[in-house]
Design a protein around this motif. Sequence first.
Motif, mmCIF file in Angstrom:
data_model
loop_
_atom_site.group_PDB
_atom_site.id
_atom_site.type_symbol
_atom_site.label_atom_id
_atom_site.label_comp_id
_atom_site.label_asym_id
_atom_site.label_seq_id
_atom_site.Cartn_x
_atom_site.Cartn_y
_atom_site.Cartn_z
ATOM 1 N N PHE A 179 91.078 120.541 25.652
ATOM 2 C CA PHE A 179 90.136 121.616 25.955
ATOM 3 C C PHE A 179 89.461 121.349 27.286
ATOM 4 N N GLY A 180 88.778 122.348 27.807
ATOM 5 C CA GLY A 180 87.907 122.146 28.955
ATOM 6 C C GLY A 180 88.461 122.591 30.285
ATOM 7 N N GLU A 181 87.602 122.446 31.297
ATOM 8 C CA GLU A 181 87.929 122.914 32.633
ATOM 9 C C GLU A 181 89.072 122.137 33.276
ATOM 10 N N GLU A 182 89.193 120.848 32.952
ATOM 11 C CA GLU A 182 90.302 120.084 33.530
ATOM 12 C C GLU A 182 91.636 120.636 33.030
ATOM 13 N N ARG A 183 91.717 120.965 31.740
ATOM 14 C CA ARG A 183 92.935 121.556 31.193
ATOM 15 C C ARG A 183 93.228 122.881 31.898
ATOM 16 N N GLU A 184 92.222 123.714 31.998
ATOM 17 C CA GLU A 184 92.346 125.025 32.628
ATOM 18 C C GLU A 184 92.875 124.888 34.057
ATOM 19 N N SER A 185 92.255 124.025 34.820
ATOM 20 C CA SER A 185 92.608 123.836 36.219
ATOM 21 C C SER A 185 94.030 123.294 36.376
ATOM 22 N N ARG A 186 94.339 122.228 35.675
ATOM 23 C CA ARG A 186 95.650 121.604 35.826
ATOM 24 C C ARG A 186 96.774 122.494 35.304
ATOM 25 N N LEU A 187 96.511 123.234 34.236
ATOM 26 C CA LEU A 187 97.525 124.118 33.682
ATOM 27 C C LEU A 187 97.828 125.267 34.651
ATOM 28 N N LEU A 188 96.801 125.868 35.203
ATOM 29 C CA LEU A 188 97.019 126.955 36.160
ATOM 30 C C LEU A 188 97.717 126.443 37.413
ATOM 31 N N ARG A 189 97.273 125.332 37.952
ATOM 32 C CA ARG A 189 97.891 124.786 39.163
ATOM 33 C C ARG A 189 99.357 124.424 38.917
ATOM 34 N N ARG A 190 99.649 123.875 37.762
ATOM 35 C CA ARG A 190 101.016 123.518 37.385
ATOM 36 C C ARG A 190 101.892 124.774 37.348
ATOM 37 N N CYS A 191 101.376 125.842 36.755
ATOM 38 C CA CYS A 191 102.126 127.106 36.670
ATOM 39 C C CYS A 191 102.385 127.689 38.057
ATOM 40 N N VAL A 192 101.368 127.692 38.909
ATOM 41 C CA VAL A 192 101.525 128.247 40.258
ATOM 42 C C VAL A 192 102.504 127.396 41.063
ATOM 43 N N ALA A 193 102.458 126.091 40.919
ATOM 44 C CA ALA A 193 103.397 125.217 41.631
ATOM 45 C C ALA A 193 104.835 125.503 41.203
ATOM 46 N N TYR A 194 105.072 125.633 39.902
ATOM 47 C CA TYR A 194 106.416 125.938 39.392
ATOM 48 C C TYR A 194 106.872 127.312 39.868
ATOM 49 N N ALA A 195 106.023 128.317 39.693
ATOM 50 C CA ALA A 195 106.380 129.679 40.083
ATOM 51 C C ALA A 195 106.688 129.753 41.577
ATOM 52 N N SER A 196 105.849 129.139 42.391
ATOM 53 C CA SER A 196 106.047 129.154 43.840
ATOM 54 C C SER A 196 107.338 128.454 44.238
ATOM 55 N N SER A 197 107.631 127.341 43.594
ATOM 56 C CA SER A 197 108.863 126.608 43.886
ATOM 57 C C SER A 197 110.092 127.452 43.568
ATOM 58 N N CYS A 198 110.057 128.151 42.450
ATOM 59 C CA CYS A 198 111.173 129.030 42.078
ATOM 60 C C CYS A 198 111.301 130.196 43.045
ATOM 61 N N LEU A 199 110.183 130.752 43.460
ATOM 62 C CA LEU A 199 110.227 131.892 44.378
ATOM 63 C C LEU A 199 110.790 131.512 45.740
ATOM 64 N N VAL A 200 110.553 130.295 46.176
ATOM 65 C CA VAL A 200 111.149 129.840 47.435
ATOM 66 C C VAL A 200 112.671 129.853 47.309
ATOM 67 N N ARG A 201 113.173 129.404 46.161
ATOM 68 C CA ARG A 201 114.623 129.330 45.948
ATOM 69 C C ARG A 201 115.271 130.702 45.762
ATOM 70 N N VAL A 202 114.551 131.690 45.249
ATOM 71 C CA VAL A 202 115.163 133.006 45.004
ATOM 72 C C VAL A 202 115.623 133.647 46.304
ATOM 73 N N GLY A 203 115.031 133.263 47.414
ATOM 74 C CA GLY A 203 115.449 133.788 48.708
ATOM 75 C C GLY A 203 116.890 133.463 49.045
ATOM 76 N N GLU A 204 117.439 132.417 48.424
ATOM 77 C CA GLU A 204 118.827 132.023 48.673
ATOM 78 C C GLU A 204 119.827 133.064 48.172
ATOM 79 N N LEU A 205 119.386 133.967 47.303
ATOM 80 C CA LEU A 205 120.273 135.010 46.787
ATOM 81 C C LEU A 205 120.545 136.111 47.810
ATOM 82 N N ASN A 206 119.660 136.236 48.790
ATOM 83 C CA ASN A 206 119.756 137.326 49.765
ATOM 84 C C ASN A 206 119.883 138.676 49.074
#
Length: 163
Positions: free
Chosen positions: A74-101
């Motif tokens: 519980f708590g703000e640390e969970r909230e912060s780390r979970l959101l940052r983890r999701c954004v890092a994963y999503a952003s990493s995948c979005l960088v790779r999707v450009g390879e599809l052209n």
Amino acid sequence: MARLLGRVGTDGIAPDEVPAGFLRIVEGGWEVAPGGAHVLSALKSAPPGPFSDVVHEEYTVNGRAMTDYDLPAFGEERESRLLRRCVAYASSCLVRVGELNSAVEVSAYVSLSYGGPDDDHLTANVTFCGDHPGVRPYVADLEAYETESILRLRRAGEPPWSV
């Protein structure tokens, strides 16, 4: 979600915040399925079907709950780390999707919501869907959701570590 982003901050989010299992998904890249769905290659094993449309296939195949067993319960640390983890994963995948052209714009959707027996346990999910002409979008109105917070990330400059 805006209040949460303001409190958590997304400055400095980097690929090293992506859990190892999700990093393997990123490394697998993307492909276009026979029906036109943009799917993460590592997740496309025997999908359930049939799908009602291409967006249904995308959110079903690409969607995953984010790893959180190593975070505080519980708590703000969970909230912060979970959101940052999701954004890092999503952003990493979005960088790779450009390879599809591809002409299809693929977006990531990060959702955070409370669950558990007392509705007090924050969980997160990430999925990816394209904007396909003539097909209803995955989320038409982000503000319409009252029981969860949803963030849409679009592919931007490389890497798109801020939202």
